[in-house]
Scaffold this motif. Structure first.
Motif: not given
Length: 214
Positions: A81-85, A99-102, A107-114, A129-133
């Protein structure tokens, strides 16, 4: 009394050894840093993304399900969930946040209220971008044992919105005809089980600089 006092530390040591041994990951455990494809066991499609954006909702990069097993756009990297964890080669525990990074787009697998475009469930996208969301890229691995095993069907529950990564079978038309909608659902059911398939797995007991390709 003195005999009991001497015996107690020995019993405690044996108990601790047994507990530690029971927590050792099996060779088939999914590990941090591994790159894999994820199969939805109900609909037999693999989690997929590509440089095609949603035409509605967030407008972010779309995430879909595809039947093909050899599509390079279906690889995802397991990260903490964070770098180094989540150090490379460490087995992922049931209940762990990841995190699941494509791989191909970073890009990271992501969801939100849409709303999702076909089923009106919750939209799932690829973001960053580059694994950082952001914090909406974090998912909990739900499984029944101690570690996420490759042979197990697991669920991914989103930390921020508490939905499960799911597919219910809706199919897109042009330009991604036949691909399935991936979305978030509020309930745990047979539509949100996933299994690790093809990939490059780093063994739990080996040098993280090496890997095992399947």
């Amino acid at each position: 009394m003195r005999g009991s006092c001497r015996l107690f530390p020995l019993l405690l040591l044996a108990l601790l050894r047994g507990l530690c041994h029971g927590r050792e990951p099996a060779p088939g455990a999914v590990t941090c840093g591994s790159v894999l494809k994820l199969l939805n066991t109900r609909h037999s499609v693999r989690l997929h993304s590509h440089e095609v954006k949603y035409g509605s909702g967030s407008g972010q990069q779309s995430v879909t399900g595809v039947e093909a097993s050899d599509d390079a756009n279906s690889y995802w990297r397991i990260r903490g969930k964070s770098d180094g964890s989540c150090q490379r080669g460490i087995a992922v525990k049931c209940g762990q946040a990841i995190r699941l990074t494509h791989v191909n787009t970073g890009k990271n697998l992501h969801t939100h209220h849409f709303p999702s475009p076909l089923s009106n469930n919750q939209e799932v996208s690829a973001f960053g971008d580059d694994g950082e969301g952001d914090d909406l890229d974090i998912w909990i691995v739900q499984c029944s044992g101690t570690y996420w095993e490759r042979e197990d069907a697991v669920r991914f529950k989103h930390v921020g919105t508490e939905v499960f990564l799911s597919i219910t079978g809706e199919q897109y038309g042009h330009p991604i005809r036949g691909q399935r909608e991936v979305h978030g659902m509020p309930t745990a059911n047979h539509h949100n089980y996933w299994k690790a398939m093809e990939g490059v797995f780093i063994k739990p007991s080996m040098d993280p600089a090496k890997h095992d390709e399947l």
